[in-house]
Design a protein around this motif. Sequence first.
Motif, PDB file in Angstrom:
ATOM      1  N   MET A   1      44.500  38.485   3.935  1.00  0.00           N
ATOM      2  CA  MET A   1      43.421  39.449   3.709  1.00  0.00           C
ATOM      3  C   MET A   1      42.136  38.754   3.275  1.00  0.00           C
ATOM      4  N   GLU A   2      42.252  37.738   2.425  1.00  0.00           N
ATOM      5  CA  GLU A   2      41.065  36.992   1.992  1.00  0.00           C
ATOM      6  C   GLU A   2      40.401  36.301   3.180  1.00  0.00           C
ATOM      7  N   GLN A   3      41.204  35.680   4.022  1.00  0.00           N
ATOM      8  CA  GLN A   3      40.655  35.007   5.199  1.00  0.00           C
ATOM      9  C   GLN A   3      39.957  35.998   6.117  1.00  0.00           C
ATOM     10  N   SER A   4      40.528  37.174   6.237  1.00  0.00           N
ATOM     11  CA  SER A   4      39.939  38.201   7.076  1.00  0.00           C
ATOM     12  C   SER A   4      38.570  38.620   6.549  1.00  0.00           C
ATOM     13  N   SER A   5      38.474  38.830   5.240  1.00  0.00           N
ATOM     14  CA  SER A   5      37.206  39.295   4.672  1.00  0.00           C
ATOM     15  C   SER A   5      36.136  38.220   4.697  1.00  0.00           C
ATOM     16  N   SER A   6      36.524  36.950   4.720  1.00  0.00           N
ATOM     17  CA  SER A   6      35.534  35.874   4.754  1.00  0.00           C
ATOM     18  C   SER A   6      35.049  35.596   6.174  1.00  0.00           C
ATOM     19  N   GLY A   7      35.676  36.237   7.145  1.00  0.00           N
ATOM     20  CA  GLY A   7      35.280  36.036   8.532  1.00  0.00           C
ATOM     21  C   GLY A   7      35.891  34.809   9.175  1.00  0.00           C
ATOM     22  N   SER A   8      36.768  34.128   8.458  1.00  0.00           N
ATOM     23  CA  SER A   8      37.355  32.905   9.007  1.00  0.00           C
ATOM     24  C   SER A   8      38.704  33.156   9.665  1.00  0.00           C
ATOM     25  N   TRP A   9      39.087  34.386   9.822  1.00  0.00           N
ATOM     26  CA  TRP A   9      40.366  34.723  10.441  1.00  0.00           C
ATOM     27  C   TRP A   9      40.194  34.833  11.942  1.00  0.00           C
ATOM     28  N   ASN A  10      41.253  34.659  12.675  1.00  0.00           N
ATOM     29  CA  ASN A  10      41.180  34.643  14.133  1.00  0.00           C
ATOM     30  C   ASN A  10      41.193  36.033  14.767  1.00  0.00           C
ATOM     31  N   GLY A  11      41.086  37.087  13.961  1.00  0.00           N
ATOM     32  CA  GLY A  11      41.025  38.432  14.508  1.00  0.00           C
ATOM     33  C   GLY A  11      42.374  39.066  14.754  1.00  0.00           C
ATOM     34  N   SER A  12      43.441  38.438  14.334  1.00  0.00           N
ATOM     35  CA  SER A  12      44.781  38.973  14.520  1.00  0.00           C
ATOM     36  C   SER A  12      44.961  40.256  13.712  1.00  0.00           C
ATOM     37  N   THR A  13      45.857  41.102  14.163  1.00  0.00           N
ATOM     38  CA  THR A  13      46.186  42.292  13.385  1.00  0.00           C
ATOM     39  C   THR A  13      47.104  41.901  12.240  1.00  0.00           C
ATOM     40  N   LEU A  14      47.180  42.759  11.243  1.00  0.00           N
ATOM     41  CA  LEU A  14      48.082  42.505  10.130  1.00  0.00           C
ATOM     42  C   LEU A  14      49.521  42.436  10.633  1.00  0.00           C
ATOM     43  N   SER A  15      49.869  43.295  11.548  1.00  0.00           N
ATOM     44  CA  SER A  15      51.223  43.304  12.085  1.00  0.00           C
ATOM     45  C   SER A  15      51.569  41.964  12.730  1.00  0.00           C
ATOM     46  N   ALA A  16      50.670  41.420  13.549  1.00  0.00           N
ATOM     47  CA  ALA A  16      50.926  40.137  14.212  1.00  0.00           C
ATOM     48  C   ALA A  16      50.969  39.000  13.198  1.00  0.00           C
ATOM     49  N   ALA A  17      50.067  39.030  12.223  1.00  0.00           N
ATOM     50  CA  ALA A  17      50.042  37.976  11.204  1.00  0.00           C
ATOM     51  C   ALA A  17      51.310  38.013  10.354  1.00  0.00           C
ATOM     52  N   LEU A  18      51.762  39.223   9.990  1.00  0.00           N
ATOM     53  CA  LEU A  18      52.994  39.338   9.213  1.00  0.00           C
ATOM     54  C   LEU A  18      54.196  38.836  10.005  1.00  0.00           C
ATOM     55  N   GLN A  19      54.223  39.156  11.274  1.00  0.00           N
ATOM     56  CA  GLN A  19      55.326  38.705  12.135  1.00  0.00           C
ATOM     57  C   GLN A  19      55.407  37.181  12.128  1.00  0.00           C
ATOM     58  N   GLU A  20      54.264  36.537  12.282  1.00  0.00           N
ATOM     59  CA  GLU A  20      54.220  35.070  12.287  1.00  0.00           C
ATOM     60  C   GLU A  20      54.650  34.514  10.933  1.00  0.00           C
ATOM     61  N   MET A  21      54.135  35.113   9.856  1.00  0.00           N
ATOM     62  CA  MET A  21      54.476  34.633   8.517  1.00  0.00           C
ATOM     63  C   MET A  21      55.973  34.802   8.236  1.00  0.00           C
ATOM     64  N   VAL A  22      56.530  35.937   8.599  1.00  0.00           N
ATOM     65  CA  VAL A  22      57.956  36.192   8.373  1.00  0.00           C
ATOM     66  C   VAL A  22      58.811  35.253   9.215  1.00  0.00           C
ATOM     67  N   ASP A  23      58.394  34.983  10.431  1.00  0.00           N
ATOM     68  CA  ASP A  23      59.126  34.007  11.251  1.00  0.00           C
ATOM     69  C   ASP A  23      59.199  32.667  10.534  1.00  0.00           C
ATOM     70  N   MET A  24      58.084  32.231   9.964  1.00  0.00           N
ATOM     71  CA  MET A  24      58.074  30.952   9.245  1.00  0.00           C
ATOM     72  C   MET A  24      58.924  31.008   7.988  1.00  0.00           C
ATOM     73  N   LEU A  25      58.872  32.119   7.255  1.00  0.00           N
ATOM     74  CA  LEU A  25      59.666  32.246   6.035  1.00  0.00           C
ATOM     75  C   LEU A  25      61.166  32.244   6.333  1.00  0.00           C
ATOM     76  N   LEU A  26      61.562  32.936   7.370  1.00  0.00           N
ATOM     77  CA  LEU A  26      62.987  33.074   7.658  1.00  0.00           C
ATOM     78  C   LEU A  26      63.555  31.939   8.499  1.00  0.00           C
ATOM     79  N   GLU A  27      62.755  31.341   9.356  1.00  0.00           N
ATOM     80  CA  GLU A  27      63.275  30.318  10.261  1.00  0.00           C
ATOM     81  C   GLU A  27      62.718  28.929   9.994  1.00  0.00           C
ATOM     82  N   GLY A  28      61.688  28.819   9.175  1.00  0.00           N
ATOM     83  CA  GLY A  28      61.078  27.535   8.908  1.00  0.00           C
ATOM     84  C   GLY A  28      60.164  27.113  10.045  1.00  0.00           C
TER      85      GLY A  28
END
Length: 189
Positions: free
Chosen positions: A155-182
């Motif tokens: 959320m901080e990256q999004s508000s600073s304008g430095s985010w790649n425009g991904s949706t929260l759903s897509a970003a969460l999916q990527e983050m959870v993949d990394m948390l669960l699978e490394g």
Amino acid sequence: MSRERILDITHQEVIRSGFRFSMNDLSKQLGMSTKTVYEFFPSKEDLLKDLLDASLTEIVQKEHQLMSDASLSLPSKLRQALVMMPDDLGMFDLRRLSELQRYYPAVWSQLDLFITNHWDEIRQLVHTGQAAGELRSFDTEVFVQVYIGGLYRLMEQSSSGSWNGSTLSAALQEMVDMLLEGVLPKEGP
């Protein structure tokens, strides 16, 4: 005119223009006076709180359905619970959430409490999975804090304008993949 209709039009306005719409603009879209809108909702903040309540209630209902679904494996339930969002993600766009935090801190506080305190089902799922040997042993509280920290950082990256425009759903999916699978490739047999 009903509260539900006002909430529906407000939701559409949040998707269209964010949280900084005016109550006057909203009343015009509803075809009623601003005074009438204020009879239903004493303030814009009250209106946004009710809108958020509806989304959070939907998430809780979906979570209960997920947890009681006997056809899903425990790891599948865990993955789905960690990326669970309301059906309509308009309010949960990363840019919208940072806007909510900045301009409506009381409403943000309500969401923040949900994010930081709504972990009982996940904790139970993790403990069950660890006891059954479906999940390796790890510190659940560290896992929760890493998830929350990652979410807030997105959320901080999004508000600073430095985010790649991904949706929260897509970003969460990527983050959870990394948390669960490394991040290391799986080794072959």
